[in-house]
Design an enzyme around this catalytic site. Structure first.
Site, mmCIF file in Angstrom:
data_model
loop_
_atom_site.group_PDB
_atom_site.id
_atom_site.type_symbol
_atom_site.label_atom_id
_atom_site.label_comp_id
_atom_site.label_asym_id
_atom_site.label_seq_id
_atom_site.Cartn_x
_atom_site.Cartn_y
_atom_site.Cartn_z
ATOM 1 N N GLN A 185 9.055 -5.885 12.937
ATOM 2 C CA GLN A 185 8.294 -6.696 11.990
ATOM 3 C C GLN A 185 9.092 -7.029 10.723
ATOM 4 O OE1 GLN A 185 5.137 -3.582 11.525
ATOM 5 N NE2 GLN A 185 5.140 -4.249 9.391
ATOM 6 N N HIS A 228 0.804 6.872 0.226
ATOM 7 C CA HIS A 228 0.233 6.884 -1.122
ATOM 8 C C HIS A 228 -1.293 6.904 -0.994
ATOM 9 C CE1 HIS A 228 -0.478 2.654 -0.292
ATOM 10 N NE2 HIS A 228 0.818 2.485 -0.079
ATOM 11 N N GLY A 234 -3.456 4.666 -1.243
ATOM 12 C CA GLY A 234 -4.019 3.576 -0.440
ATOM 13 C C GLY A 234 -4.145 4.011 1.013
ATOM 14 N N HIS A 235 -3.066 4.575 1.538
ATOM 15 C CA HIS A 235 -3.102 5.080 2.914
ATOM 16 C C HIS A 235 -4.178 6.161 3.050
ATOM 17 C CE1 HIS A 235 1.355 3.893 2.768
ATOM 18 N NE2 HIS A 235 0.861 3.147 3.738
HETATM 19 P P1 AMP Z 1 1.921 0.183 5.542
HETATM 20 O O1 AMP Z 1 2.367 1.599 5.618
HETATM 21 O O2 AMP Z 1 2.386 -0.524 4.320
HETATM 22 O O3 AMP Z 1 2.180 -0.581 6.818
HETATM 23 O O4 AMP Z 1 0.342 0.236 5.397
HETATM 24 C C1 AMP Z 1 -0.443 0.892 6.335
HETATM 25 C C2 AMP Z 1 -1.873 0.500 6.103
HETATM 26 O O5 AMP Z 1 -2.261 0.871 4.777
HETATM 27 C C3 AMP Z 1 -2.088 -1.015 6.216
HETATM 28 O O6 AMP Z 1 -3.299 -1.260 6.905
HETATM 29 C C4 AMP Z 1 -2.168 -1.441 4.775
HETATM 30 O O7 AMP Z 1 -2.932 -2.610 4.566
HETATM 31 C C5 AMP Z 1 -2.837 -0.240 4.135
HETATM 32 N N1 AMP Z 1 -2.543 -0.215 2.706
HETATM 33 C C6 AMP Z 1 -1.338 -0.393 2.109
HETATM 34 N N2 AMP Z 1 -1.471 -0.365 0.771
HETATM 35 C C7 AMP Z 1 -2.784 -0.196 0.515
HETATM 36 C C8 AMP Z 1 -3.551 -0.099 -0.693
HETATM 37 N N3 AMP Z 1 -2.989 -0.202 -1.892
HETATM 38 N N4 AMP Z 1 -4.880 0.085 -0.579
HETATM 39 C C9 AMP Z 1 -5.467 0.182 0.637
HETATM 40 N N5 AMP Z 1 -4.797 0.094 1.803
HETATM 41 C C10 AMP Z 1 -3.476 -0.086 1.745
#
Ligand code: AMP
Length: 284
Positions: A63, A36, A38-39
């Site tokens: 995890q 998304h 955020g990524h």
């Molecule tokens: P994940 O795929 O959930 O393991 O997230 C991968 C990376 O994206 C991690 O470092 C998360 O902290 C970061 N991340 C997830 N959601 C967000 C967001 N809404 N805004 C910024 N970074 C994010």
């Protein structure tokens, strides 16, 4: 954009890249996919600050402390690849199979001393979670050997865990913590949001509203009262709070009340239906 599913191919590529581009900087964004904005924001930061950006897409079984959660976790590699291509978000994607990441199997992992980070908040409510995170990030760092590692403040405690790993093992990588990307109604973007029904999706915005309320009540009411009111409100709307805490933003030491001398952060974990969501807000 290159896609590698085999570690050996990734390693050969990185080695060759380093050989041909001395002094080049490599940025790395580990993810579990279902990408998304955020990524993408992490990838944009990496692209702006490095010569080569690598991201990994790997749903890391070690995890997950809950088998059902692992089973349900969205896996959308094809869609993710299209998005990454469209956005020209990264140069390299590493998307290994579980056997590729854990050729030795998943039971024999050495435990890493996380100190009190293991016993509070995510450490407390998701036993073993951070050991799995450390295990996979350590492996990924060994494979990619980046100069900079990009992670999101959304997983605030995870960032502290990884900084500890870097410090203890004296790894030569800089951790860059990127801000939380939110939906227009405030909900922190998360791969898990896809699992929400429309009704749950509407309710989930209460998490952010709760964090904002804790922020605005700073210096007005004691935190214990704010916590009680918010927890009750969320409960009445069908959101079950697992924790709602105030902490020192530098150390994650839990605070019984607002302390205006410190940089504070409020953190929440709550269930909206069966979906567990986390969020946080630094009180500035
Ligand atoms: P994940 O795929 O959930 O393991 O997230 C991968 C990376 O994206 C991690 O470092 C998360 O902290 C970061 N991340 C997830 N959601 C967000 C967001 N809404 N805004 C910024 N970074 C994010």
């Amino acid at each position: 954009m290159f896609l590698f599913q085999k570690t050996e191919d990734l390693k050969v590529f990185i080695k060759e890249y380093r050989k041909q581009h001395t002094n080049a900087k490599i940025g790395f964004v580990p993810t579990m996919g279902a990408l998304h904005e955020g990524h993408l924001s992490l990838m944009q930061s990496s692209k702006a600050e490095n010569d080569l950006t690598v991201c990994s897409i790997f749903v890391n079984p070690t995890q997950f402390n809950n088998a059902e959660d692992l089973k349900k976790y969205p896996r959308t590699l094809k869609k993710d690849m299209t998005l990454l291509e469209q956005e020209e978000a990264v140069d390299v994607v590493y998307a290994p199979e579980v056997e590729e990441m854990y050729p030795e199997g998943m039971t024999s992992h050495i435990s890493f001393d996380l100190g009190f980070l293991e016993t509070v908040l995510e450490g407390e409510f998701r036993p073993g979670h951070f050991q799995g995170v450390v295990q996979v990030v350590r492996k990924l760092l060994q494979k990619v050997e980046p100069d900079r590692l990009y992670m999101g403040q959304k997983d605030f405690q995870q960032c502290m865990v990884i900084q500890r790993l870097i410090d203890v093992e004296k790894l030569s990588v800089n951790l860059i913590i990127c801000p939380i990307k939110r939906e227009p109604d405030g909900l922190a973007m998360s791969s898990r949001n896809q699992l929400l029904t429309p009704v749950q999706r509407t309710r989930s915005t209460l998490l952010y509203q709760c964090l904002v309320s804790v922020h605005t009540q700073k210096g007005v009411k004691p935190f214990a009262q704010v916590k009680k009111e918010n927890t009750q409100l969320l409960k009445a709307k069908g959101v079950k709070v697992e924790y709602l805490v105030l902490a020192d933003a530098d150390t994650l030491e839990l605070l019984p009340d607002y302390d205006l001398q410190r940089k504070m952060i409020v953190l929440i974990a709550a269930y909206v239906g069966p979906v567990r969501l986390i969020d946080n807000l630094v009180l500035v």
